[in-house]
Design a protein around this motif. Structure first.
Motif, mmCIF file in Angstrom:
data_model
loop_
_atom_site.group_PDB
_atom_site.id
_atom_site.type_symbol
_atom_site.label_atom_id
_atom_site.label_comp_id
_atom_site.label_asym_id
_atom_site.label_seq_id
_atom_site.Cartn_x
_atom_site.Cartn_y
_atom_site.Cartn_z
ATOM 1 N N ARG A 147 0.888 -1.332 -0.011
ATOM 2 C CA ARG A 147 -0.385 0.154 0.116
ATOM 3 C C ARG A 147 0.992 1.562 0.197
ATOM 4 O O ARG A 147 1.023 2.589 0.790
ATOM 5 C CB ARG A 147 -0.363 0.130 1.070
ATOM 6 C CG ARG A 147 -2.506 -0.991 0.583
ATOM 7 C CD ARG A 147 -2.934 -1.355 2.568
ATOM 8 N NE ARG A 147 -3.345 0.342 1.997
ATOM 9 C CZ ARG A 147 -4.804 0.302 3.033
ATOM 10 N NH1 ARG A 147 -4.176 0.244 4.287
ATOM 11 N NH2 ARG A 147 -5.281 1.853 2.830
ATOM 12 N N THR A 148 1.995 1.493 -1.366
ATOM 13 C CA THR A 148 2.490 2.122 -1.225
ATOM 14 C C THR A 148 2.893 2.498 -2.373
ATOM 15 O O THR A 148 2.561 1.978 -3.014
ATOM 16 C CB THR A 148 3.959 1.960 -0.365
ATOM 17 O OG1 THR A 148 4.437 1.543 -1.047
ATOM 18 C CG2 THR A 148 4.564 1.535 1.171
ATOM 19 N N MET A 149 3.337 4.221 -2.664
ATOM 20 C CA MET A 149 3.567 5.025 -3.746
ATOM 21 C C MET A 149 4.778 5.835 -3.685
ATOM 22 O O MET A 149 4.992 6.200 -2.806
ATOM 23 C CB MET A 149 2.627 5.831 -4.198
ATOM 24 C CG MET A 149 2.409 6.174 -5.710
ATOM 25 S SD MET A 149 1.252 7.241 -5.728
ATOM 26 C CE MET A 149 1.493 8.815 -5.146
ATOM 27 N N SER A 150 5.397 5.557 -5.073
ATOM 28 C CA SER A 150 6.641 6.220 -4.988
ATOM 29 C C SER A 150 6.358 7.553 -6.278
ATOM 30 O O SER A 150 6.269 6.856 -7.413
ATOM 31 C CB SER A 150 7.713 6.306 -4.843
ATOM 32 O OG SER A 150 7.954 5.235 -5.396
ATOM 33 N N GLU A 169 -0.521 3.982 13.290
ATOM 34 C CA GLU A 169 -2.159 4.068 13.490
ATOM 35 C C GLU A 169 -3.545 3.770 12.889
ATOM 36 O O GLU A 169 -4.288 3.378 13.627
ATOM 37 C CB GLU A 169 -2.119 5.694 14.999
ATOM 38 C CG GLU A 169 -0.915 5.457 15.036
ATOM 39 C CD GLU A 169 0.163 5.793 14.774
ATOM 40 O OE1 GLU A 169 0.156 6.695 13.646
ATOM 41 O OE2 GLU A 169 1.605 5.681 15.011
ATOM 42 N N ASP A 170 -3.422 4.211 11.577
ATOM 43 C CA ASP A 170 -4.499 4.585 10.909
ATOM 44 C C ASP A 170 -4.829 4.123 9.875
ATOM 45 O O ASP A 170 -4.047 5.129 8.426
ATOM 46 C CB ASP A 170 -5.312 5.923 11.255
ATOM 47 C CG ASP A 170 -6.602 6.087 10.371
ATOM 48 O OD1 ASP A 170 -7.022 5.095 10.128
ATOM 49 O OD2 ASP A 170 -7.616 6.968 10.516
ATOM 50 N N PRO A 171 -4.485 3.189 9.496
ATOM 51 C CA PRO A 171 -4.215 2.249 7.633
ATOM 52 C C PRO A 171 -5.152 2.681 6.371
ATOM 53 O O PRO A 171 -5.384 3.134 5.764
ATOM 54 C CB PRO A 171 -4.124 1.184 8.074
ATOM 55 C CG PRO A 171 -4.640 0.300 8.612
ATOM 56 C CD PRO A 171 -4.718 1.191 9.906
ATOM 57 N N THR A 172 -6.233 3.831 6.929
ATOM 58 C CA THR A 172 -7.035 4.444 5.937
ATOM 59 C C THR A 172 -7.000 5.649 5.505
ATOM 60 O O THR A 172 -6.760 5.943 4.836
ATOM 61 C CB THR A 172 -8.581 4.744 6.284
ATOM 62 O OG1 THR A 172 -8.168 4.948 7.684
ATOM 63 C CG2 THR A 172 -9.287 3.151 6.959
ATOM 64 N N ARG A 173 -6.190 5.806 5.870
ATOM 65 C CA ARG A 173 -5.042 7.244 6.285
ATOM 66 C C ARG A 173 -3.823 7.253 5.576
ATOM 67 O O ARG A 173 -2.623 6.139 5.333
ATOM 68 C CB ARG A 173 -4.955 8.407 7.269
ATOM 69 C CG ARG A 173 -6.353 8.437 8.151
ATOM 70 C CD ARG A 173 -6.011 9.181 9.680
ATOM 71 N NE ARG A 173 -5.887 11.041 8.496
ATOM 72 C CZ ARG A 173 -4.902 11.291 9.957
ATOM 73 N NH1 ARG A 173 -4.462 10.893 11.040
ATOM 74 N NH2 ARG A 173 -4.155 12.039 9.617
ATOM 75 N N LYS A 174 -3.275 8.277 4.532
ATOM 76 C CA LYS A 174 -1.558 7.976 4.128
ATOM 77 C C LYS A 174 -1.223 9.401 4.269
ATOM 78 O O LYS A 174 -1.395 10.357 4.809
ATOM 79 C CB LYS A 174 -2.097 8.192 2.667
ATOM 80 C CG LYS A 174 -2.640 6.924 1.965
ATOM 81 C CD LYS A 174 -2.127 5.781 2.217
ATOM 82 C CE LYS A 174 -2.889 4.675 1.298
ATOM 83 N NZ LYS A 174 -3.374 3.930 1.893
ATOM 84 N N LEU A 175 0.356 8.790 4.595
ATOM 85 C CA LEU A 175 1.460 9.542 5.629
ATOM 86 C C LEU A 175 2.437 10.541 3.908
ATOM 87 O O LEU A 175 2.892 9.293 3.365
ATOM 88 C CB LEU A 175 2.273 8.663 6.123
ATOM 89 C CG LEU A 175 3.365 9.690 7.128
ATOM 90 C CD1 LEU A 175 2.921 11.035 7.823
ATOM 91 C CD2 LEU A 175 4.062 8.583 8.043
#
Length: 110
Positions: free
Chosen positions: A69-72, A97-103
């Motif tokens: 679930r990553t993107m570069s 802490e919240d996999p529905t959100r992206k960092l």
């Protein structure tokens, strides 16, 4: 994948065109390459000094890993680099802490 719909849009009027060079699936990852054309207002004195007309072409390379679930996203300017080179790398990863959100992490080298 909303990031692929970011250009053109009414909030980014400088982007005037986009061409998809390649989209492939490799080892479960989605790979994409695009050329983005932008037009910026350049004062005539700056255009004479640099030779840059204000039309910018950039190469964008994207790797999406659905498993992690990553993107570069890596973008480099193709012209105008004799006086200004911009290399940008954005990385999107799930928030632990919240996999529905992206960092988002970014790295810009000018």
């Amino acid at each position: 994948m909303p990031f692929h719909r970011k250009y053109p849009n009414p909030l980014s009027v400088g982007v005037t065109g986009m061409d998809v060079l390649k989209q492939t699936l490799c080892s479960g990852k989605i790979l994409s390459e695009r050329i983005i054309q932008s037009q910026f207002h350049i004062p005539s004195w700056a255009a004479k000094l640099t030779g840059f007309s204000g039309r910018q072409y950039s190469h964008e390379y994207t790797v999406i890993d659905p498993q992690l679930r990553t993107m570069s996203l890596t973008t480099k300017n193709l012209n105008g680099s004799s006086f200004l080179r911009v290399d940008e790398k954005l990385t999107y990863t799930p928030v632990p802490e919240d996999p529905t959100r992206k960092l988002t992490g970014d790295n810009i080298l000018v």
